[in-house]
Design a protein around this motif. Structure first.
Motif, short mmCIF file in Angstrom:
data_model
loop_
_atom_site.label_atom_id
_atom_site.label_comp_id
_atom_site.label_asym_id
_atom_site.label_seq_id
_atom_site.Cartn_x
_atom_site.Cartn_y
_atom_site.Cartn_z
N GLY A 165 37.07 36.45 26.91
CA GLY A 165 35.75 36.43 27.53
C GLY A 165 35.78 36.90 28.97
O GLY A 165 36.57 37.78 29.35
N LYS A 166 34.93 36.31 29.79
CA LYS A 166 34.82 36.75 31.18
C LYS A 166 36.06 36.40 32.01
O LYS A 166 36.24 36.93 33.11
CB LYS A 166 33.58 36.14 31.83
CG LYS A 166 33.60 34.62 31.97
CD LYS A 166 32.33 34.12 32.60
CE LYS A 166 32.33 32.60 32.76
NZ LYS A 166 33.42 32.13 33.63
N ASP A 167 36.90 35.51 31.49
CA ASP A 167 38.12 35.12 32.22
C ASP A 167 39.26 36.11 32.02
O ASP A 167 40.30 36.00 32.68
CB ASP A 167 38.57 33.72 31.78
CG ASP A 167 37.58 32.65 32.17
OD1 ASP A 167 36.94 32.81 33.23
OD2 ASP A 167 37.44 31.66 31.43
N ARG A 168 39.08 37.06 31.12
CA ARG A 168 40.13 38.05 30.86
C ARG A 168 39.88 39.28 31.71
O ARG A 168 38.80 39.90 31.64
CB ARG A 168 40.15 38.43 29.38
CG ARG A 168 41.31 39.36 28.98
CD ARG A 168 41.23 39.71 27.51
NE ARG A 168 42.30 40.60 27.09
CZ ARG A 168 43.43 40.21 26.50
NH1 ARG A 168 43.63 38.93 26.26
NH2 ARG A 168 44.34 41.09 26.14
N ARG A 169 40.86 39.67 32.52
CA ARG A 169 40.74 40.85 33.39
C ARG A 169 41.94 41.76 33.15
O ARG A 169 43.07 41.39 33.45
CB ARG A 169 40.66 40.43 34.86
CG ARG A 169 39.46 39.54 35.15
CD ARG A 169 39.21 39.47 36.63
NE ARG A 169 38.06 38.64 36.94
CZ ARG A 169 37.43 38.64 38.10
NH1 ARG A 169 37.85 39.43 39.08
NH2 ARG A 169 36.40 37.86 38.31
N GLU A 170 41.66 42.92 32.63
CA GLU A 170 42.73 43.82 32.20
C GLU A 170 42.95 44.98 33.17
O GLU A 170 42.02 45.45 33.82
CB GLU A 170 42.40 44.39 30.82
CG GLU A 170 42.23 43.34 29.73
CD GLU A 170 41.83 43.93 28.40
OE1 GLU A 170 41.96 43.25 27.38
OE2 GLU A 170 41.36 45.10 28.39
N ILE A 171 44.20 45.42 33.24
CA ILE A 171 44.53 46.66 33.92
C ILE A 171 45.42 47.49 33.01
O ILE A 171 46.13 46.95 32.16
CB ILE A 171 45.25 46.43 35.28
CG1 ILE A 171 46.54 45.61 35.08
CG2 ILE A 171 44.33 45.80 36.29
CD1 ILE A 171 47.40 45.56 36.33
#
Length: 268
Positions: A165-171
């Protein structure tokens, strides 16, 4: 006015490379972090095996501190200072030069938590607290693409892969330079890509800063101290990153700041 730089900046003058003929072989470092960092400095600035002109006579290795942390990274063409800062930051280790016997001795260190002090508003030893937090560069999942092309390219996920959800931040990380080694299995190669992704993620943490004013001559730059934030209501372990002393009318006021370069971690 005198303007200068810290002696650690001398490591900006050397790159990490290993020439065999005209070929630069990637430097692969595994295992103990302190040993790896010391090896990089020795091989590229103190006792270079293929070009003695790269050696800086003023520098030497000091005694090893016996730090047990482990890390794996492949590098080439980085400045020594950049490599040391990233790797040391990932395991909360520092490095410095100490003058002795007309030499500058390169040493690693890892301060322990100063349990003799605790700072919190309820103790009356914290004032003028300022808190800030930034997530501009924060990421917790890395998609690491290694060897191969198109559908055959080896790709792994690293970091907090369970985040959603919004807590996942990918690079995305292009790690094509991390090629499989001779006799390395597919599983071992994928595990190395994961470690590379985790190393890169260590540069993309939430930036938290707390600054406050105290009157305590016992706190030194670099100390790890336990502190409670009246803003978040939580205890943290943080490093003292600056100490400013001002004198006015025979009174001294010390302003101590804590926060980056390392992420704050909760104190249990």
């Amino acid at each position: 006015i005198a303007i200068g730089r810290f002696i650690k900046s001398i490591l900006d003058r050397r790159l990490i490379y290993n020439l065999t003929g005209n070929t630069n072989t990637a430097t692969i470092l595994r295992g103990n972090v302190e040993s790896a960092v010391r090896a990089v400095v020795k091989d590229n600035a103190i006792s270079c095996a293929f070009d003695s002109r790269r050696n800086i006579p003023l520098l030497a290795l000091g005694a090893a501190a016996g730090i047990a942390d482990k890390f794996t990274a492949q590098t080439s063409d980085d400045k020594i200072s950049e490599y040391c800062s990233v790797i040391c930051g990932a395991v909360d280790m520092g490095y410095r030069f100490r003058k002795a016997d007309k030499k500058l001795l390169f040493e690693c260190y890892k301060p322990e938590l100063n349990t003799a002090v605790r700072y919190a508003a309820k103790f009356g030893n914290v004032g003028n607290e300022r808190y800030s937090e930034s997530e501009n560069t924060y990421a917790n999942v890395a998609i690491v693409a290694g060897a191969g092309d198109g559908e055959t390219r080896v790709t792994v996920a690293a970091g907090d892969v369970s985040a959603y959800g919004k807590d996942r931040r990918e690079i995305y990380i292009d790690a094509r330079h991390e090629q499989p080694e001779e006799n390395e299995t597919d599983a071992e190669y994928r595990a190395r890509l994961v470690r590379y992704g985790e190393k890169t993620l260590s540069e993309h943490y939430r930036i938290k800063n707390i600054s406050f004013e105290i009157d305590d001559a016992g706190v030194k730059l670099g100390d790890l101290v336990p502190v409670a934030s009246s803003v978040t209501g939580e205890w943290y372990t943080a490093r003292v990153t600056s100490v400013t002393v001002k004198s006015q009318k025979n009174t001294f006021k010390r302003t101590v700041s804590i926060g980056t370069p390392i992420p704050l971690t909760k104190r249990s």
